[in-house]
Design a protein around this motif. Sequence first.
Motif, mmCIF file in Angstrom:
data_model
loop_
_atom_site.group_PDB
_atom_site.id
_atom_site.type_symbol
_atom_site.label_atom_id
_atom_site.label_comp_id
_atom_site.label_asym_id
_atom_site.label_seq_id
_atom_site.Cartn_x
_atom_site.Cartn_y
_atom_site.Cartn_z
ATOM 1 N N ARG A 107 80.468 74.127 9.345
ATOM 2 C CA ARG A 107 79.111 74.668 9.358
ATOM 3 C C ARG A 107 79.035 75.964 8.560
ATOM 4 N NH1 ARG A 107 77.727 74.574 15.530
ATOM 5 N NH2 ARG A 107 79.965 74.235 15.717
ATOM 6 N N GLU A 136 82.893 76.491 13.406
ATOM 7 C CA GLU A 136 83.882 75.650 14.091
ATOM 8 C C GLU A 136 84.966 76.516 14.741
ATOM 9 O OE1 GLU A 136 82.241 74.511 11.485
ATOM 10 O OE2 GLU A 136 81.509 72.756 12.589
ATOM 11 N N GLY A 168 81.225 73.936 1.112
ATOM 12 C CA GLY A 168 80.718 73.806 2.476
ATOM 13 C C GLY A 168 79.253 74.204 2.590
ATOM 14 N N ASN A 205 81.993 68.869 3.912
ATOM 15 C CA ASN A 205 80.776 69.480 4.419
ATOM 16 C C ASN A 205 80.685 69.480 5.937
ATOM 17 O OD1 ASN A 205 79.722 70.286 1.941
ATOM 18 N ND2 ASN A 205 79.269 68.152 1.476
ATOM 19 N N SER A 206 81.769 69.102 6.607
ATOM 20 C CA SER A 206 81.694 69.088 8.061
ATOM 21 C C SER A 206 81.758 70.498 8.642
ATOM 22 C CB SER A 206 82.795 68.214 8.655
ATOM 23 O OG SER A 206 84.037 68.802 8.403
ATOM 24 N N MET A 254 88.762 65.741 8.036
ATOM 25 C CA MET A 254 87.551 66.567 7.995
ATOM 26 C C MET A 254 86.954 66.521 6.582
ATOM 27 S SD MET A 254 87.333 70.616 8.889
ATOM 28 C CE MET A 254 88.074 70.439 10.497
ATOM 29 N N THR A 255 85.676 66.156 6.467
ATOM 30 C CA THR A 255 85.093 66.122 5.133
ATOM 31 C C THR A 255 84.689 67.534 4.731
ATOM 32 O OG1 THR A 255 82.868 65.808 5.944
ATOM 33 C CG2 THR A 255 84.146 63.810 5.518
#
Length: 251
Positions: A7, A234, A33, A4-5, A1-2
């Motif tokens: 929300r 998420e 983020g 900025n993934s 997971m990067t």
Amino acid sequence: MTENSLRLEGQVALVTGGARGIGRAIATRLAQGGAKVGIVDLAEAGAGTAQEIAEATGVATTFFKADISKEAEAKAAVAAVEEALGPVDILVNNAGITRDGLILVMDEAAWDAVLAVNLKGAFLMSKAVLRGMVRRRHGSIVSISSVVARRGNAGQVNYSAAKAGLIGLTKSLAREVASRNIRVNAVAPGYIETEMTAALDEKARNALINQIPLGQIGSPQQVAEVVAFLASQEASYITGAVVPVDGGLGI
Ligand code: NAD
């Protein structure tokens, strides 16, 4: 997971005790983020932390000095962060203290101080952000409990009672506000690398590590990742959860 993934863009997060340690790592991760971050802390160092996070991530940050165990200060802190950054979407109840001692030498002041910051502070801060969250039908609260809430720890009757209390608060509040689209969760860290664990001699450190199935002390960043996930969209179907971040110590 990067980074900025998750929300978190456009969200406003308030992190108590964000000046240093785990709170600082959480504030930094939320900012990475894309969330704007308000740090509320007793320590003036929070101002420098907020500035460093803003410089490193490019998001707006603010600092407000407050003792979150006092209702008037908790309310003023929320008002100040909302004035600077906008309505709070995410609250992280991270501020905490210890006053360790075996019960026969633990005085009333040590009991009261630990319960006041770790448990009452979370109640006051949650209450202060909730009026707005309920009105907006949106919000996420994450509180930092501890592995000792479930396992206990000799010398920490005050701290483990406060951290266990936070779990009760989390579950009851999750039920109260779920219909308003507000989620309330907790994380329960195990041994995390801080000044405290860094000061241990090698023998004590190895004894500690031997108890942990994953064989290592955790980092503030490892806690921050889970907090950021729980705070984000998420985790939109997770509420009332207590997520261990302890290398298996609590198994
Ligand atoms: P820390 O002492 O490094 O940081 C705590 C921060 O809270 C400090 O900046 C302090 O000024 C602030 N604070 C204390 N009292 C306050 C008050 N009344 N009002 C506002 N701010 C206040 O602690 P840490 O190790 O980063 O721990 C952070 C949280 O994680 C705490 O709730 C702690 O109980 C919990 N935790 C820590 C560990 C660990 O191993 N370090 C393990 C499990 C849980």
